[in-house]
Design an enzyme around this catalytic site. Sequence first.
Site, PDB file in Angstrom:
ATOM      1  N   GLN A 100     -14.459   3.283  -5.335  1.00 28.90           N
ATOM      2  CA  GLN A 100     -14.133   2.260  -4.920  1.00 28.90           C
ATOM      3  C   GLN A 100     -14.078   0.681  -5.138  1.00 28.90           C
ATOM      4  O   GLN A 100     -13.650   0.089  -4.297  1.00 28.90           O
ATOM      5  CB  GLN A 100     -16.154   1.963  -3.399  1.00 28.90           C
ATOM      6  N   ILE A 102     -11.686  -1.511  -7.187  1.00 24.40           N
ATOM      7  CA  ILE A 102     -10.283  -1.777  -6.569  1.00 24.40           C
ATOM      8  C   ILE A 102      -9.357  -2.077  -8.945  1.00 24.40           C
ATOM      9  O   ILE A 102      -8.785  -2.959  -8.556  1.00 24.40           O
ATOM     10  CB  ILE A 102     -10.210  -2.737  -5.866  1.00 24.40           C
ATOM     11  N   HIS A 118     -10.692   1.783  -1.098  1.00 30.28           N
ATOM     12  CA  HIS A 118     -10.490   0.521  -1.331  1.00 30.28           C
ATOM     13  C   HIS A 118      -9.140  -0.387  -2.017  1.00 30.28           C
ATOM     14  O   HIS A 118      -8.513  -2.131  -2.271  1.00 30.28           O
ATOM     15  CB  HIS A 118     -11.164  -0.310  -1.543  1.00 30.28           C
ATOM     16  N   CYS A 129       8.051  -9.224   4.196  1.00 38.06           N
ATOM     17  CA  CYS A 129       9.006  -7.438   3.687  1.00 38.06           C
ATOM     18  C   CYS A 129       8.928  -6.755   3.432  1.00 38.06           C
ATOM     19  O   CYS A 129       9.728  -6.138   3.039  1.00 38.06           O
ATOM     20  CB  CYS A 129      10.062  -8.215   3.069  1.00 38.06           C
ATOM     21  N   CYS A 147       6.641 -14.184  -2.065  1.00 38.82           N
ATOM     22  CA  CYS A 147       7.618 -13.688  -2.097  1.00 38.82           C
ATOM     23  C   CYS A 147       8.668 -15.176  -2.122  1.00 38.82           C
ATOM     24  O   CYS A 147       8.737 -15.905  -1.813  1.00 38.82           O
ATOM     25  CB  CYS A 147       7.790 -12.566  -1.033  1.00 38.82           C
ATOM     26  N   CYS A 149      11.709 -13.969  -0.154  1.00 37.50           N
ATOM     27  CA  CYS A 149      11.510 -14.423   1.337  1.00 37.50           C
ATOM     28  C   CYS A 149      10.618 -15.198   1.754  1.00 37.50           C
ATOM     29  O   CYS A 149      10.888 -15.528   3.086  1.00 37.50           O
ATOM     30  CB  CYS A 149      11.372 -12.881   1.664  1.00 37.50           C
ATOM     31  N   SER A 188     -23.771   1.848  -4.331  1.00 35.82           N
ATOM     32  CA  SER A 188     -24.980   1.196  -3.285  1.00 35.82           C
ATOM     33  C   SER A 188     -25.201   2.465  -2.042  1.00 35.82           C
ATOM     34  O   SER A 188     -25.974   2.228  -1.882  1.00 35.82           O
ATOM     35  CB  SER A 188     -24.978  -0.504  -3.106  1.00 35.82           C
ATOM     36  N   ASN A 209     -27.552   5.746 -10.278  1.00 39.83           N
ATOM     37  CA  ASN A 209     -27.551   4.500  -9.740  1.00 39.83           C
ATOM     38  C   ASN A 209     -28.820   3.902 -10.651  1.00 39.83           C
ATOM     39  O   ASN A 209     -29.621   4.312 -10.684  1.00 39.83           O
ATOM     40  CB  ASN A 209     -27.628   4.519  -8.673  1.00 39.83           C
TER      41      ASN A 209
END
Length: 233
Positions: A100, A102, A118, A129, A147, A149, A188, A209
Amino acid sequence: MDAKLKALIDQSEKIVFFGGAGVSTESGIPDFRGVDGLYRQKYDYPPETILSHEFFFSHTEEFYRFYRDKMLCLDAQPNPAHLALARLEREGKLTAVVTQNIDGLHQRAGSRQVFELHGSVLRNHCTRCGHAFGVEAITDCTGVPRCPCGGVIKPDVVLYGENLDDAVVSGAVAAIAACDLLIIGGTSLSVWPAAGLIDYCHGKIALINRTPTPADRRADLLLHGAIGEILGD
Ligand code: NAD
């Protein structure tokens, strides 16, 4: 490594790891619900609100203030838990990491088959774009990243209120359904639908955990403690 866990790993051939923010706390990245987690700190809005699809588009500048400050931890290094999982994959014991997180630390540690439920802070795209950007698009500017653009750049991170990527979920489900040992750690198990993926496991479950989780009673081996110490050498 914990001796009972090592025994289970030795008996297994297709191990999958399912983890969350607790895997990276020993790398210095705060989790959400742990003792020093972001949910215990005070902001103008709760983290679930800031990290939501609706908030991103309605309060983009405020989103990016929080995001750069709390979610981008680019100096963090893999810890013994990430390294142990990468080693198990190299040894042919572990087929996939389902995370999970990132932060990209599993790949930095050497893991190759990683299902990022995730998304990742390292990937970004233009909402107009679709052009893809690295993390520098966010770090090399202040305010709202744009960006060429003119479109707003958005992290490839699944915000609250957004769907998970179908291909990532299918890959994760297939790996979990085929495993003979699912090691769950540092989560969790309260963020859905990610937490529900562990239900596809037909093999044994080892759960590591610091605090209790809703799946504790289903675990064949339950270890309360720091995952880096339990999984590491
Ligand atoms: P969570 O914050 O809800 O739960 C983390 C769990 O890990 C807690 O139960 C805590 O007790 C435990 N924990 C903390 N440090 C630990 C350690 N060293 N050893 C063992 N256990 C430890 O995290 P979650 O379940 O992953 O859900 C939160 C969501 O937040 C996820 O969707 C994730 O995308 C996101 N998030 C990611 C990061 C990251 O990428 N590093 C950081 C914060 C939040």
